[in-house]
Design an enzyme around this catalytic site. Structure first.
Site, short mmCIF file in Angstrom:
data_model
loop_
_atom_site.label_atom_id
_atom_site.label_comp_id
_atom_site.label_asym_id
_atom_site.label_seq_id
_atom_site.Cartn_x
_atom_site.Cartn_y
_atom_site.Cartn_z
N SER A 15 0.87 -1.18 0.00
CA SER A 15 0.00 0.00 0.00
C SER A 15 0.91 1.23 0.00
O SER A 15 1.72 1.38 -0.91
CB SER A 15 -0.94 -0.04 1.21
OG SER A 15 -1.85 1.03 1.18
N HIS A 42 -2.63 -0.82 -3.36
CA HIS A 42 -3.75 0.09 -3.19
C HIS A 42 -3.51 1.36 -4.01
O HIS A 42 -2.50 2.03 -3.83
CB HIS A 42 -3.94 0.43 -1.71
CG HIS A 42 -4.22 -0.78 -0.87
ND1 HIS A 42 -3.81 -0.90 0.43
CD2 HIS A 42 -4.87 -1.93 -1.17
CE1 HIS A 42 -4.19 -2.08 0.90
NE2 HIS A 42 -4.83 -2.72 -0.06
N ASP A 135 -4.49 -4.75 5.96
CA ASP A 135 -4.86 -5.59 4.82
C ASP A 135 -3.80 -6.67 4.59
O ASP A 135 -2.60 -6.39 4.62
CB ASP A 135 -5.02 -4.74 3.56
CG ASP A 135 -5.69 -5.51 2.43
OD1 ASP A 135 -6.47 -6.45 2.69
OD2 ASP A 135 -5.42 -5.17 1.26
#
Length: 196
Positions: A15, A42, A135
């Site tokens: 991310s 992401h 995540d």
């Protein structure tokens, strides 16, 4: 050590800080990796992404945005498009979905890793790189419970330590490594010889 032909897929999640980390990781894999690589990074869904073009300049592997119903091929990196979950099924068939957000995210590392665990079991390697949030933590648990191998970037070497710290906190991580040591370990696990 498992036999070198044991592994069939690598999945990676990152991310915040991930573009640079992915570039270094993919660049370290060389050009002859004999398994596909699936990536969840992401991305802001409001902008057209150039991530495939950026990363393709850092690796000798082919890099592309994943497409629904294509079959993941060795030596190719498939990136989840912005705002789509990336899943893989038996035989390496990819699926993109717009189902609900997971932990406010789409694409979700957890969903990718859970699909990898279901389709590949002990033939899967998953890696968690820099990023904020949690995540991937549920997903690494799923991969480990099916006999797969889990690698996390050392939180102190990550630009953002949230995702690797959450993964390490599950107790399901096999290797905790500085970023530049992850690709050599993956290469060693997968091997670079073609299947006989």
């Amino acid at each position: 050590m498992p036999p070198p032909d044991r592994y069939a897929i690598v999945a990676v999640a990152s991310s915040a800080g991930g573009i640079g980390a992915l570039g270094r990781f993919l660049g370290g894999l060389g050009g002859d990796l004999r398994v596909p690589v699936l990536v969840v990074q992401h991305l802001d869904p409001r902008h057209r992404t150039v991530i495939a073009e950026v990363l393709s300049r850092r690796t000798r592997l082919k890099v592309k945005l994943a497409e629904t119903d294509e079959t993941a091929r060795p030596g190719t990196v498939y990136i989840a498009p912005p705002d789509r979950h990336l899943l893989v099924g038996p035989g390496g068939v990819l699926t993109l979905t717009s189902t609900e957000l997971v932990h406010f995210l789409r694409p979700s590392a957890d969903l990718l890793f859970e699909s990898v665990a279901g389709a590949y079991g002990p033939q899967a390697i998953v890696c968690i790189l820099t990023g904020t949030g949690r995540d991937g933590a549920m997903g690494v648990d799923a991969v480990r419970s099916r006999g797969g191998t889990v690698i996390a970037q050392t939180p102190e070497s990550a630009e953002f330590s949230g995702m690797p710290s959450a993964a390490v906190g599950t107790g399901a991580v096999d290797y905790v490594l500085p970023l530049d040591e992850i690709a050599p370990v993956v290469r060693g696990l997968v091997g670079t010889e073609g299947r006989r």
